[in-house]
Enzyme design. Structure first.
Site, PDB file in Angstrom:
ATOM      1  N   HIS A  75      -6.836   3.320  -0.063  1.00 55.46           N
ATOM      2  CA  HIS A  75      -7.034   4.064   1.055  1.00 55.46           C
ATOM      3  C   HIS A  75      -8.193   4.868   0.954  1.00 55.46           C
ATOM      4  CE1 HIS A  75      -2.864   4.067   3.342  1.00 55.46           C
ATOM      5  NE2 HIS A  75      -3.129   3.056   2.590  1.00 55.46           N
ATOM      6  N   ASP A  76      -8.555   5.681  -0.179  1.00 60.64           N
ATOM      7  CA  ASP A  76      -9.817   6.198  -0.310  1.00 60.64           C
ATOM      8  C   ASP A  76     -11.044   5.322  -0.093  1.00 60.64           C
ATOM      9  OD1 ASP A  76     -11.422   8.699  -0.805  1.00 60.64           O
ATOM     10  OD2 ASP A  76     -11.605   8.019  -2.754  1.00 60.64           O
ATOM     11  N   VAL A  79     -11.817   3.850   3.684  1.00 65.19           N
ATOM     12  CA  VAL A  79     -12.299   4.927   4.553  1.00 65.19           C
ATOM     13  C   VAL A  79     -13.390   5.596   4.128  1.00 65.19           C
ATOM     14  CG1 VAL A  79     -11.472   6.497   6.085  1.00 65.19           C
ATOM     15  CG2 VAL A  79      -9.834   4.979   5.276  1.00 65.19           C
ATOM     16  N   GLY A  81     -15.896   4.924   2.064  1.00 67.01           N
ATOM     17  CA  GLY A  81     -15.877   4.565   0.619  1.00 67.01           C
ATOM     18  C   GLY A  81     -15.345   5.356  -0.275  1.00 67.01           C
ATOM     19  N   ASP A  83     -14.807   8.178  -1.981  1.00 66.04           N
ATOM     20  CA  ASP A  83     -15.420   9.468  -1.987  1.00 66.04           C
ATOM     21  C   ASP A  83     -14.601  10.655  -1.935  1.00 66.04           C
ATOM     22  OD1 ASP A  83     -14.444   9.288   0.521  1.00 66.04           O
ATOM     23  OD2 ASP A  83     -16.369   9.971   1.654  1.00 66.04           O
ATOM     24  N   ASN A 102      -0.373   7.179   6.201  1.00 66.04           N
ATOM     25  CA  ASN A 102      -0.145   8.139   5.196  1.00 66.04           C
ATOM     26  C   ASN A 102       1.105   7.547   4.606  1.00 66.04           C
ATOM     27  OD1 ASN A 102       1.386   9.798   6.386  1.00 66.04           O
ATOM     28  ND2 ASN A 102       0.225  11.483   6.424  1.00 66.04           N
ATOM     29  N   PRO A 171      -5.911  -1.379   7.181  1.00 64.73           N
ATOM     30  CA  PRO A 171      -5.351  -2.513   7.709  1.00 64.73           C
ATOM     31  C   PRO A 171      -3.862  -2.207   8.078  1.00 64.73           C
ATOM     32  CG  PRO A 171      -6.611  -3.391   5.930  1.00 64.73           C
ATOM     33  CD  PRO A 171      -6.744  -2.000   5.834  1.00 64.73           C
ATOM     34  N   THR A 202       2.870  -5.374  -6.221  1.00 67.30           N
ATOM     35  CA  THR A 202       3.913  -5.686  -7.200  1.00 67.30           C
ATOM     36  C   THR A 202       4.622  -4.374  -7.643  1.00 67.30           C
ATOM     37  OG1 THR A 202       4.062  -6.798  -9.474  1.00 67.30           O
ATOM     38  CG2 THR A 202       2.169  -5.461  -9.007  1.00 67.30           C
TER      39      THR A 202
HETATM   40  C1  HEM Z   1      -4.325  -6.301   2.428  1.00 71.46           C
HETATM   41  C2  HEM Z   1      -4.135  -5.284   3.307  1.00 71.46           C
HETATM   42  C3  HEM Z   1      -2.901  -4.454   2.781  1.00 71.46           C
HETATM   43  C4  HEM Z   1      -2.161  -3.935   3.911  1.00 71.46           C
HETATM   44  C5  HEM Z   1      -1.821  -4.277   5.090  1.00 71.46           C
HETATM   45  C6  HEM Z   1      -1.068  -2.881   3.011  1.00 71.46           C
HETATM   46  C7  HEM Z   1      -0.082  -2.227   3.520  1.00 71.46           C
HETATM   47  C8  HEM Z   1       0.588  -1.434   2.978  1.00 71.46           C
HETATM   48  C9  HEM Z   1       1.834  -0.884   3.458  1.00 71.46           C
HETATM   49  C10 HEM Z   1       2.341  -0.867   5.074  1.00 71.46           C
HETATM   50  C11 HEM Z   1       2.596  -0.153   2.422  1.00 71.46           C
HETATM   51  C12 HEM Z   1       3.961   0.233   2.543  1.00 71.46           C
HETATM   52  C13 HEM Z   1       3.543   2.121   2.705  1.00 71.46           C
HETATM   53  C14 HEM Z   1       4.958   2.808   2.893  1.00 71.46           C
HETATM   54  O1  HEM Z   1       5.884   2.200   3.806  1.00 71.46           O
HETATM   55  O2  HEM Z   1       5.125   3.954   2.439  1.00 71.46           O
HETATM   56  C15 HEM Z   1       1.932  -0.475   1.325  1.00 71.46           C
HETATM   57  C16 HEM Z   1       2.147   0.165   0.241  1.00 71.46           C
HETATM   58  C17 HEM Z   1       1.452  -0.198  -0.945  1.00 71.46           C
HETATM   59  N1  HEM Z   1       0.280  -0.764  -1.247  1.00 71.46           N
HETATM   60 FE1  HEM Z   1      -0.666  -1.799   0.303  1.00 71.46          FE
HETATM   61  N2  HEM Z   1      -1.455  -2.821   1.970  1.00 71.46           N
HETATM   62  C18 HEM Z   1      -2.731  -3.396   1.518  1.00 71.46           C
HETATM   63  C19 HEM Z   1      -3.470  -3.977   0.619  1.00 71.46           C
HETATM   64  C20 HEM Z   1      -3.347  -3.004  -0.845  1.00 71.46           C
HETATM   65  C21 HEM Z   1      -4.260  -2.945  -1.755  1.00 71.46           C
HETATM   66  C22 HEM Z   1      -5.594  -3.612  -1.590  1.00 71.46           C
HETATM   67  C23 HEM Z   1      -3.658  -2.184  -2.926  1.00 71.46           C
HETATM   68  C24 HEM Z   1      -4.095  -1.826  -3.931  1.00 71.46           C
HETATM   69  C25 HEM Z   1      -4.884  -2.635  -4.839  1.00 71.46           C
HETATM   70  C26 HEM Z   1      -2.550  -1.702  -2.288  1.00 71.46           C
HETATM   71  C27 HEM Z   1      -1.584  -1.241  -3.043  1.00 71.46           C
HETATM   72  C28 HEM Z   1      -0.345  -0.577  -2.450  1.00 71.46           C
HETATM   73  C29 HEM Z   1       0.679   0.062  -3.222  1.00 71.46           C
HETATM   74  C30 HEM Z   1       0.718   0.442  -4.572  1.00 71.46           C
HETATM   75  C31 HEM Z   1       1.765   0.355  -2.276  1.00 71.46           C
HETATM   76  C32 HEM Z   1       3.199   1.132  -2.654  1.00 71.46           C
HETATM   77  C33 HEM Z   1       2.927   2.542  -2.472  1.00 71.46           C
HETATM   78  C34 HEM Z   1       4.369   3.357  -2.756  1.00 71.46           C
HETATM   79  O3  HEM Z   1       5.222   2.959  -3.558  1.00 71.46           O
HETATM   80  O4  HEM Z   1       4.209   4.626  -2.346  1.00 71.46           O
HETATM   81  N3  HEM Z   1      -2.258  -2.090  -0.820  1.00 71.46           N
HETATM   82  N4  HEM Z   1       0.714  -1.392   1.689  1.00 71.46           N
HETATM   83  C1  LIG Z   2       8.486   9.401  11.354  1.00 71.14           C
HETATM   84  O1  LIG Z   2       8.924   9.626  12.487  1.00 71.14           O
HETATM   85  C2  LIG Z   2       8.832  10.714  13.053  1.00 71.14           C
HETATM   86  C3  LIG Z   2       9.931  10.517  14.274  1.00 71.14           C
HETATM   87  O2  LIG Z   2       9.679   9.321  15.263  1.00 71.14           O
HETATM   88  C4  LIG Z   2       7.498  11.211  13.513  1.00 71.14           C
HETATM   89  O3  LIG Z   2       7.627  12.419  14.136  1.00 71.14           O
HETATM   90  C5  LIG Z   2       6.665  11.200  12.216  1.00 71.14           C
HETATM   91  O4  LIG Z   2       5.531  11.457  12.540  1.00 71.14           O
HETATM   92  C6  LIG Z   2       7.019   9.926  11.419  1.00 71.14           C
HETATM   93  N1  LIG Z   2       6.193  10.004  10.040  1.00 71.14           N
HETATM   94  C7  LIG Z   2       5.298   9.416   9.923  1.00 71.14           C
HETATM   95  C8  LIG Z   2       4.798   9.990   8.516  1.00 71.14           C
HETATM   96  O5  LIG Z   2       4.623   8.559  10.321  1.00 71.14           O
HETATM   97  C1  LIG Z   3      -9.657  -5.549  11.491  1.00 75.23           C
HETATM   98  O1  LIG Z   3     -10.573  -6.475  12.173  1.00 75.23           O
HETATM   99  C2  LIG Z   3      -9.958  -6.854  13.263  1.00 75.23           C
HETATM  100  C3  LIG Z   3     -10.999  -8.078  13.784  1.00 75.23           C
HETATM  101  O2  LIG Z   3     -12.514  -7.575  13.952  1.00 75.23           O
HETATM  102  C4  LIG Z   3     -10.401  -5.551  13.966  1.00 75.23           C
HETATM  103  O3  LIG Z   3      -9.892  -5.634  15.526  1.00 75.23           O
HETATM  104  C5  LIG Z   3      -9.563  -4.491  13.460  1.00 75.23           C
HETATM  105  O4  LIG Z   3      -9.817  -3.316  13.910  1.00 75.23           O
HETATM  106  C6  LIG Z   3      -9.772  -4.393  12.102  1.00 75.23           C
HETATM  107  N1  LIG Z   3      -8.941  -3.147  11.386  1.00 75.23           N
HETATM  108  C7  LIG Z   3      -9.219  -2.566  10.322  1.00 75.23           C
HETATM  109  C8  LIG Z   3      -8.151  -1.647   9.800  1.00 75.23           C
HETATM  110  O5  LIG Z   3     -10.363  -2.647   9.869  1.00 75.23           O
HETATM  111  C1  LIG Z   4       1.102  12.269   7.053  1.00 78.61           C
HETATM  112  O1  LIG Z   4       1.037  12.330   8.654  1.00 78.61           O
HETATM  113  C2  LIG Z   4       2.057  12.678   9.260  1.00 78.61           C
HETATM  114  C3  LIG Z   4       2.034  12.603  10.695  1.00 78.61           C
HETATM  115  O2  LIG Z   4       0.828  12.818  11.437  1.00 78.61           O
HETATM  116  C4  LIG Z   4       2.329  14.282   8.934  1.00 78.61           C
HETATM  117  O3  LIG Z   4       3.414  15.048   9.523  1.00 78.61           O
HETATM  118  C5  LIG Z   4       2.440  14.466   7.490  1.00 78.61           C
HETATM  119  O4  LIG Z   4       2.292  15.826   6.849  1.00 78.61           O
HETATM  120  C6  LIG Z   4       1.112  13.595   6.479  1.00 78.61           C
HETATM  121  N1  LIG Z   4       1.483  13.628   5.268  1.00 78.61           N
HETATM  122  C7  LIG Z   4       0.604  14.153   4.344  1.00 78.61           C
HETATM  123  C8  LIG Z   4       0.682  14.105   2.950  1.00 78.61           C
HETATM  124  O5  LIG Z   4      -0.568  14.910   4.805  1.00 78.61           O
END
Ligand code: HEM
Ligand SMILES: *[C@@H]1O[C@H](CO)[C@@H](O)[C@H](O)[C@H]1NC(C)=O
Ligand SMILES: *[C@@H]1O[C@H](CO)[C@@H](O)[C@H](O)[C@H]1NC(C)=O
Ligand SMILES: *[C@@H]1O[C@H](CO)[C@@H](O)[C@H](O)[C@H]1NC(C)=O
Ligand SMILES: *[C@@H]1O[C@H](CO)[C@@H](O)[C@H](O)[C@H]1NC(C)=O
Length: 341
Positions: A75-76, A79, A81, A83, A102, A171, A202
């Site tokens: 994530h760092d 967004v 780069g 940084d 997040n 993404p 994994t």
């Molecule tokens: C290909 C695009 C990617 C998408 C759409 C994506 C999306 C997600 C989502 C939705 C989660 C679940 C977050 C949650 O429910 O709390 C997740 C978790 C995770 N992602 Fe990705 N991810 C992507 C690429 C990556 C990459 C490149 C890495 C690192 C090399 C990564 C590492 C992880 C890890 C380690 C978790 C688990 C986090 C945890 O256990 O709290 N992901 N990802």
């Molecule tokens: C989880 O869902 C609640 C209620 O729908 C919302 O207020 C909260 O911001 C969500 N948390 C995250 C981290 O998206």
């Molecule tokens: C991914 O690429 C699509 C197609 O260009 C764009 O619409 C979308 O906003 C991009 N999303 C991210 C997270 O970069």
């Molecule tokens: C993540 O975003 C949610 C919804 O905006 C916020 O309530 C929460 O505090 C954020 N988590 C962190 C770690 O800042």
């Protein structure tokens, strides 16, 4: 006076992301010139050992930290780069860490602990951006008690963090292959990197609401038979069992499921074994099998040796995205705030 680092109009954020789109590759390779292995060798020889000591201690007590730090690094870097913008707090809750993607970002207090020890040893020398890169490598490597990849250092810290930019650069899990490929290529990463780095899944967990439509409501019928046909049926049943509350409330964001069941604390190539068996949690995982070249790479990654070697190369490239080096940016005194003078 401190600059209002977090106040960033949406229009500015759009301009920035367009710039990244048009010259992402150029930025990544040009600025990566300022990174090197052992950047702190002279200025803070103990830096990497101190980071490893703290991260290993904390990871020993909480094995889930490896996933937290690997994802924090991703994530760092995606967004603005790599940084450390992901670490900044915002008085108005408009920093990257406040944006919806997040979910499950964590481990900030361990980063602060590493930073405090490094400031004691070598004040003002080691960037928070490098600490994030090192924490990802060290926490994931803890399982093997040896470094799984080399971390180039020399990054400097940014001063801006915007929730809008997190939304537009991370993404979504519902993304399909062509979209992901574009999103990665905007960061200077290719198809190989997309597949290999998805192997980060994994380890760690995912929240049910992020994939509930795949298991309960794939075509809008909203019942347990309405499952994405690309999911292997026993795995779909498993996910439905874990996420049963989401049948009633698809927005329930409290229940989590391990991403590589049975192996979710082990960093290995098992993600690709599960994926090939149609056990990918998100659409963004499953979609890697829909492209011939990507599926071919998934096949090659069934071999652990190929996986570890490929991951090294791809995460090195990820760590070069949009870095600030030389005299750009700053070395923060505290990782959650920009310097005040
Ligand atoms: C290909 C695009 C990617 C998408 C759409 C994506 C999306 C997600 C989502 C939705 C989660 C679940 C977050 C949650 O429910 O709390 C997740 C978790 C995770 N992602 Fe990705 N991810 C992507 C690429 C990556 C990459 C490149 C890495 C690192 C090399 C990564 C590492 C992880 C890890 C380690 C978790 C688990 C986090 C945890 O256990 O709290 N992901 N990802
Ligand atoms: C989880 O869902 C609640 C209620 O729908 C919302 O207020 C909260 O911001 C969500 N948390 C995250 C981290 O998206
Ligand atoms: C991914 O690429 C699509 C197609 O260009 C764009 O619409 C979308 O906003 C991009 N999303 C991210 C997270 O970069
Ligand atoms: C993540 O975003 C949610 C919804 O905006 C916020 O309530 C929460 O505090 C954020 N988590 C962190 C770690 O800042
Ligand atoms: C199911 O999907 C349909 C179509 O996408 C959507 O309109 C509906 O709100 C969804 N229902 C639930 C409970 O998520």
């Amino acid at each position: 006076m401190a600059k209002p680092a977090f106040v960033m109009a949406a229009s500015t954020a759009v301009v920035v992301s367009l710039l990244v789109v048009s010259c992402g590759i150029g930025i990544a390779s040009a600025q990566a010139a300022g990174l090197k292995k052992g950047f702190y060798k002279k200025s803070c020889p103990q830096a990497e050992a101190i980071a490893q000591k703290v991260v290993w201690e904390r990871t020993a007590g909480n094995r889930e930290l490896a996933a937290k730090f690997l994802r924090m690094f991703f994530h760092d870097c995606f967004v603005r780069g790599c940084d450390a913008s992901v670490l900044l707090d915002s008085p108005t809750n408009t920093a990257e860490k406040n944006a919806a993607p997040n979910l499950s970002l964590a481990g900030f207090e361990v980063i602060d602990e590493v930073k405090a020890e490094l400031e004691e040893a070598c004040p003002g020398v080691v960037s928070c951006a490098d600490i994030v890169a090192l924490a990802a490598r060290d926490s994931v490597s803890f399982q093997y008690k040896k470094n799984l990849w080399e971390v180039e250092t020399g990054r400097r810290d940014g001063t801006i963090s915007s929730d809008q930019e997190a939304l537009s650069n991370i993404p979504a899990p519902s993304s399909t292959f062509d979209i992901l490929l574009i999103n990665f290529s905007n960061k200077g990463l290719g198809l190989q990197d997309l597949v290999v780095l998805s192997g980060g899944h994994t380890i760690g967990i995912g929240h049910c609401n992020l994939f509930s439509s795949r298991i309960f409501n794939f075509t809008g019928k909203n019942n347990p038979s309405d499952v994405d046909p690309s999911i292997n049926p026993p795995y779909a049943k498993f996910l439905q069992g874990q996420c049963s509350r989401n049948l009633q409330d698809p927005n329930d964001n409290t229940t989590v499921v391990p991403m590589d069941p049975g192996s979710s604390l082990s960093f290995d190539n098992h993600y690709f074994v599960s994926l090939k068996a149609h056990q990918g949690m998100f659409t963004s995982d499953a979609t890697l099998l829909t492209n011939g070249r990507a599926a071919n790479i998934v096949d090659k990654l069934q071999d652990p040796g190929v996986f570890f070697h490929s991951f090294k190369n791809s995460i090195k490239r990820m760590g070069q995205i949009g870095v600030l080096t030389g005299t750009n940016g700053q070395i923060r005194k505290k990782c959650n705030a920009v310097n005040s003078s």
